[in-house]
Design a protein around this motif. Structure first.
Motif, PDB file in Angstrom:
ATOM      1  N   LEU A   1       0.864  -1.181   0.000  1.00 48.64           N
ATOM      2  CA  LEU A   1       0.000   0.000   0.000  1.00 48.64           C
ATOM      3  C   LEU A   1       0.898   1.227   0.000  1.00 48.64           C
ATOM      4  O   LEU A   1       1.753   1.367   0.875  1.00 48.64           O
TER       5      LEU A   1
ATOM      6  N   ALA B   1      -9.036  13.511  11.138  1.00 47.49           N
ATOM      7  CA  ALA B   1      -9.400  12.114  11.386  1.00 47.49           C
ATOM      8  C   ALA B   1      -8.435  11.208  10.643  1.00 47.49           C
ATOM      9  O   ALA B   1      -7.849  11.592   9.619  1.00 47.49           O
TER      10      ALA B   1
ATOM     11  N   VAL C   1      -8.003   7.441   8.892  1.00 47.70           N
ATOM     12  CA  VAL C   1      -8.632   6.224   8.373  1.00 47.70           C
ATOM     13  C   VAL C   1      -7.545   5.163   8.195  1.00 47.70           C
ATOM     14  O   VAL C   1      -6.495   5.438   7.611  1.00 47.70           O
TER      15      VAL C   1
ATOM     16  N   LEU D   1      -6.480   1.902   6.377  1.00 50.34           N
ATOM     17  CA  LEU D   1      -6.729   1.018   5.242  1.00 50.34           C
ATOM     18  C   LEU D   1      -5.849  -0.209   5.424  1.00 50.34           C
ATOM     19  O   LEU D   1      -4.626  -0.092   5.523  1.00 50.34           O
TER      20      LEU D   1
ATOM     21  N   ILE E   1       1.854   6.109   8.866  1.00 51.42           N
ATOM     22  CA  ILE E   1       1.064   7.241   8.368  1.00 51.42           C
ATOM     23  C   ILE E   1       2.045   8.116   7.591  1.00 51.42           C
ATOM     24  O   ILE E   1       2.759   8.940   8.174  1.00 51.42           O
ATOM     25  N   PRO E   2       2.121   7.917   6.270  1.00 43.84           N
ATOM     26  CA  PRO E   2       3.166   8.612   5.502  1.00 43.84           C
ATOM     27  C   PRO E   2       2.966  10.111   5.394  1.00 43.84           C
ATOM     28  O   PRO E   2       3.919  10.836   5.138  1.00 43.84           O
ATOM     29  N   PHE E   3       1.729  10.582   5.566  1.00 44.81           N
ATOM     30  CA  PHE E   3       1.476  12.029   5.504  1.00 44.81           C
ATOM     31  C   PHE E   3       0.809  12.469   6.800  1.00 44.81           C
ATOM     32  O   PHE E   3      -0.416  12.668   6.843  1.00 44.81           O
TER      33      PHE E   3
ATOM     34  N   GLN F   1      -6.024  11.780   7.492  1.00 44.52           N
ATOM     35  CA  GLN F   1      -4.813  10.968   7.385  1.00 44.52           C
ATOM     36  C   GLN F   1      -5.201   9.542   7.024  1.00 44.52           C
ATOM     37  O   GLN F   1      -6.238   9.052   7.444  1.00 44.52           O
ATOM     38  N   ILE F   2      -4.344   8.900   6.258  1.00 48.68           N
ATOM     39  CA  ILE F   2      -4.572   7.501   5.927  1.00 48.68           C
ATOM     40  C   ILE F   2      -3.438   6.684   6.541  1.00 48.68           C
ATOM     41  O   ILE F   2      -2.267   6.930   6.264  1.00 48.68           O
ATOM     42  N   ARG F   3      -3.837   5.756   7.410  1.00 46.17           N
ATOM     43  CA  ARG F   3      -2.870   4.835   7.989  1.00 46.17           C
ATOM     44  C   ARG F   3      -2.865   3.570   7.144  1.00 46.17           C
ATOM     45  O   ARG F   3      -3.887   2.883   7.029  1.00 46.17           O
ATOM     46  N   ALA F   4      -1.744   3.295   6.524  1.00 42.38           N
ATOM     47  CA  ALA F   4      -1.620   2.066   5.736  1.00 42.38           C
ATOM     48  C   ALA F   4      -1.191   0.942   6.671  1.00 42.38           C
ATOM     49  O   ALA F   4      -0.200   1.068   7.395  1.00 42.38           O
TER      50      ALA F   4
END
Lengths: 156, 130
Positions: free
Chosen positions: A40, A149, A151, A153, B107-109, B115-118
Motif C-alpha cells: 500500500l 481524522a 482512516v 486502510l 502514516i506517511p502524511f 490521514q490515511i494509515r496504511a
C-alpha cells in the motif's frame, strides 16, 4: 598386418560412434513459490468539506477529495477499512459525530465503494480511493475550526 | 528459559524469506512450531516511498485485540526503499495453538486533515509441540 590395422581402425571408429550415441540429457527443474503479498502506497490524503446545512463533513461534498492509495498485490489477500477511532475537533464542537470510512478501487480489480472487507483473489495493481464522511444528527452542527481524522486502510 | 526462547527464535528464522524491496511486509503468512511457551516470527517491513517514514509494528489476535508480544523494535524510522528485520515473540498464554496478526503500520502524511494509515497485516499460526 595392413588388414588387421584396417579392421582395428574400423572397430575403434564404430566404438566411438557408439559412445556418442550414449550421450543423454537431464532436465534441470526450477521451483518457485509466490506467497501472498500486498503493498500500500499512500499517494494523497483526503480533504473534507462541510455541507450547506453544516451537518456533514465529508470528502464527498463539493470541494472535498478522496485520499488515494496504490495497491499492488499477488492476490489471496483482503482489503478493508477500520472504524475511525482517532479524531480531533475544535473546542467549540461538543456534540458527537458519526464517522463512516469507505473505499473503492479501480484498475486490475473493480471494487464499488464499500465499508466492508473485500477479498482479492487475483494479482494486479489498483488505485484505491478512500473516503470519509462525518455526520451530525438532530440540531447539531459542525463548528468553526480544524477537524482531523485518521482512516486505517488494511491489507491482510 | 532463555535458551528455549533462543531455540524458538531459531526455528522461526527458517520461516523468514529473503526480504524484498517494494513490499510493505513479508512474509504475510506462516506457521511456526515451538517447543517452548512462546513462538517467534521474523518479519521484514519495507518502505516503498521515496522518503523516510516512521513504521510501527503491532500484534493482534483474531479479534484485533492487542497481544502482549515482545517486538524488537516496535517503532523505528525506515529509509526510502529500505527494509529491516523485526523479531516478534508471541506467548502461547497457556494454549497449544495461537493465531495472531502481525501488522506493519505507517502514516506517511501526518498532520493532514484526513490521514490515511496504511496497515499491512500478516497472519501467523503458532503450534506448541510437547
Amino acid at each position: 598386418m595392413a588388414l588387421f590395422r584396417a579392421a582395428f581402425g574400423a572397430a575403434l571408429l564404430v566404438a566411438s560412434i557408439d559412445q556418442t550415441a550414449l550421450a543423454t540429457t537431464q532436465n534441470v527443474i526450477f521451483n518457485g513459490t509466490v506467497a501472498p503479498t500486498c503493498t500500500l502506497v499512500v499517494a494523497t490524503t483526503g480533504t473534507m468539506t462541510v455541507s450547506p446545512d453544516l451537518q456533514s463533513l465529508s470528502s464527498h461534498n463539493s470541494g472535498g477529495s478522496a485520499g488515494t492509495v496504490t495497491l499492488t498485490t499477488t492476490g489471496g489477500v483482503s482489503l478493508s477499512v477500520d472504524p475511525v477511532t482517532t479524531t480531533t475537533a475544535p473546542s467549540a464542537d461538543s456534540t458527537s459525530t458519526t464517522w463512516t470510512p469507505t473505499y473503492s478501487a479501480a484498475g486490475a480489480h473493480s471494487i464499488v465503494e464499500t465499508g466492508s472487507a473485500t477479498s482479492i483473489s487475483t494479482p494486479g495493481a489498483d488505485l484505491v480511493s478512500v473516503h470519509l464522511a462525518g455526520t451530525k444528527g438532530g440540531s447539531n452542527r459542525f463548528a468553526n475550526g480544524n477537524y482531523q481524522a485518521t482512516v486505517t486502510l488494511r491489507c491482510e | 528459559m532463555k535458551h528455549a526462547r533462543i531455540l524458538a527464535t531459531a526455528l522461526a528464522v527458517g520461516l523468514a524469506p529473503i526480504a524484498a524491496k517494494a513490499q510493505s511486509m513479508s512474509p504475510m503468512r506462516g506457521e511456526v512450531n515451538s517447543f517452548t511457551d512462546v513462538f517467534a516470527v521474523r518479519v521484514f517491513p519495507a518502505n516503498p516511498y521515496d522518503r523516510k517514514i516512521q513504521v510501527e509494528i503491532h500484534v493482534y489476535d483474531q479479534d484485533f485485540q492487542p497481544v502482549d508480544a515482545r517486538i524488537s523494535p516496535n517503532v523505528f524510522q525506515l529509509a526510502s526503499q529500505a527494509s529491516r528485520p523485526v523479531l516478534v515473540v508471541v506467548p502461547f498464554d497457556g494454549t497449544t495453538e495461537r493465531k495472531v496478526r502481525i501488522c506493519t503500520e505507517s502514516i506517511p502524511f501526518p498532520n493532514q486533515q484526513t490521514q490515511i494509515r496504511a496497515q499491512i497485516c500478516g497472519k501467523f499460526f503458532g503450534h506448541r509441540k510437547s
